[in-house]
Design an enzyme around this catalytic site. Structure first.
Site, PDB file in Angstrom:
ATOM      1  N   CYS A 246      -1.335   0.473   7.379  1.00 46.60           N
ATOM      2  CA  CYS A 246      -2.750   0.096   7.549  1.00 46.60           C
ATOM      3  C   CYS A 246      -3.098  -1.153   6.729  1.00 46.60           C
ATOM      4  O   CYS A 246      -3.236  -2.239   7.264  1.00 46.60           O
ATOM      5  CB  CYS A 246      -3.684   1.239   7.143  1.00 46.60           C
ATOM      6  SG  CYS A 246      -3.553   2.717   8.150  1.00 46.60           S
ATOM      7  N   ARG A 247      -3.244  -0.954   5.424  1.00 46.34           N
ATOM      8  CA  ARG A 247      -3.767  -2.020   4.564  1.00 46.34           C
ATOM      9  C   ARG A 247      -2.787  -3.166   4.357  1.00 46.34           C
ATOM     10  O   ARG A 247      -3.142  -4.332   4.552  1.00 46.34           O
ATOM     11  CB  ARG A 247      -4.183  -1.438   3.211  1.00 46.34           C
ATOM     12  CG  ARG A 247      -5.315  -0.436   3.317  1.00 46.34           C
ATOM     13  CD  ARG A 247      -5.587   0.251   2.014  1.00 46.34           C
ATOM     14  NE  ARG A 247      -4.515   1.183   1.688  1.00 46.34           N
ATOM     15  CZ  ARG A 247      -4.398   1.851   0.544  1.00 46.34           C
ATOM     16  NH1 ARG A 247      -5.296   1.663  -0.410  1.00 46.34           N
ATOM     17  NH2 ARG A 247      -3.405   2.689   0.346  1.00 46.34           N
ATOM     18  N   SER A 248      -1.564  -2.862   3.932  1.00 43.02           N
ATOM     19  CA  SER A 248      -0.647  -3.968   3.612  1.00 43.02           C
ATOM     20  C   SER A 248      -0.194  -4.756   4.838  1.00 43.02           C
ATOM     21  O   SER A 248      -0.092  -5.981   4.755  1.00 43.02           O
ATOM     22  CB  SER A 248       0.538  -3.489   2.765  1.00 43.02           C
ATOM     23  OG  SER A 248       1.238  -2.444   3.381  1.00 43.02           O
TER      24      SER A 248
ATOM     25  N   ASN B  91       2.407   1.530   4.266  1.00 44.93           N
ATOM     26  CA  ASN B  91       2.706   0.255   4.920  1.00 44.93           C
ATOM     27  C   ASN B  91       2.417   0.288   6.420  1.00 44.93           C
ATOM     28  O   ASN B  91       3.142  -0.295   7.212  1.00 44.93           O
ATOM     29  CB  ASN B  91       4.150  -0.165   4.641  1.00 44.93           C
ATOM     30  CG  ASN B  91       4.472  -1.597   5.050  1.00 44.93           C
ATOM     31  OD1 ASN B  91       5.586  -1.877   5.481  1.00 44.93           O
ATOM     32  ND2 ASN B  91       3.538  -2.513   4.922  1.00 44.93           N
TER      33      ASN B  91
ATOM     34  N   CYS C 107       0.875  -1.176   0.000  1.00 40.99           N
ATOM     35  CA  CYS C 107       0.000   0.000   0.000  1.00 40.99           C
ATOM     36  C   CYS C 107       0.910   1.224   0.000  1.00 40.99           C
ATOM     37  O   CYS C 107       2.093   1.106  -0.314  1.00 40.99           O
ATOM     38  CB  CYS C 107      -0.979  -0.018   1.173  1.00 40.99           C
ATOM     39  SG  CYS C 107      -0.254   0.164   2.821  1.00 40.99           S
TER      40      CYS C 107
ATOM     41  N   ASP D  75      -8.185   3.199   1.534  1.00 46.50           N
ATOM     42  CA  ASP D  75      -7.293   3.587   2.627  1.00 46.50           C
ATOM     43  C   ASP D  75      -8.133   4.053   3.811  1.00 46.50           C
ATOM     44  O   ASP D  75      -8.851   5.038   3.712  1.00 46.50           O
ATOM     45  CB  ASP D  75      -6.367   4.706   2.152  1.00 46.50           C
ATOM     46  CG  ASP D  75      -5.264   5.007   3.149  1.00 46.50           C
ATOM     47  OD1 ASP D  75      -5.349   4.559   4.314  1.00 46.50           O
ATOM     48  OD2 ASP D  75      -4.307   5.695   2.758  1.00 46.50           O
TER      49      ASP D  75
END
Length: 156
Positions: A18-20, A16, A13, A128
């Protein structure tokens, strides 16, 4: 691409945090539960949060669902990641475009959208959640769990 030959997956993301890292935590646990021995990691296309732990909100909702973020720290994606990982999965089109900018031409095929593997959601991108509340982080986990299950079907 022969997904059965994949032995390593990198989730990407922007920052690096939150999402990934959520995808890394979820996919690592689901792969282990399936008895798959895979190298799993995460990175960001920008280095603003290098060495930081995942966002506390991402960790909170992840831990509530039984995932561990132990040992996960932000780092920036590198050209070497295209040699070190078989599959590099972006959370959205903007980060996929950034991956294609740095990928050696002969390794461009490794970069794909993570939600291409989701079976139960129509979204193309993982949104996000950084500037939103807990529900955004829960929705990210819903998408990540769905795409992780779909990816695991391809790998088995």
């Amino acid at each position: 691409m022969n997904y059965k030959a994949v032995k390593s997956v990198l989730f990407v993301c922007m920052g690096n945090i939150c999402r990934s890292p959520s995808a890394e935590a979820v996919f690592r646990q689901k792969a282990q539960a399936e008895g798959l021995s895979l190298k799993v990691g995460s990175a960001g296309t920008v280095g603003a949060h290098v060495r930081e732990k995942p966002d506390h909100r991402a960790q909170k909702v992840g831990v509530e669902r039984g995932y561990s973020f132990k040992g996960i720290k932000a780092r920036k994606v590198t050209v070497q990641d295209f040699d070190n990982f078989d599959l590099i999965l972006a959370m959205d089109n903007a980060n996929l475009a950034e991956l294609h900018k740095i990928a050696p031409e002969h390794l461009q095929y490794k970069a794909k959208l993570f939600l291409d593997f989701a079976d139960n959601h129509d979204e193309e991108e993982v949104p996000d959640p950084y500037y939103g509340g807990a529900n955004g982080f829960r929705f990210v986990l819903d998408l990540v769990e769905d795409a992780s299950d779909g990816l695991l079907k391809q790998l088995k």
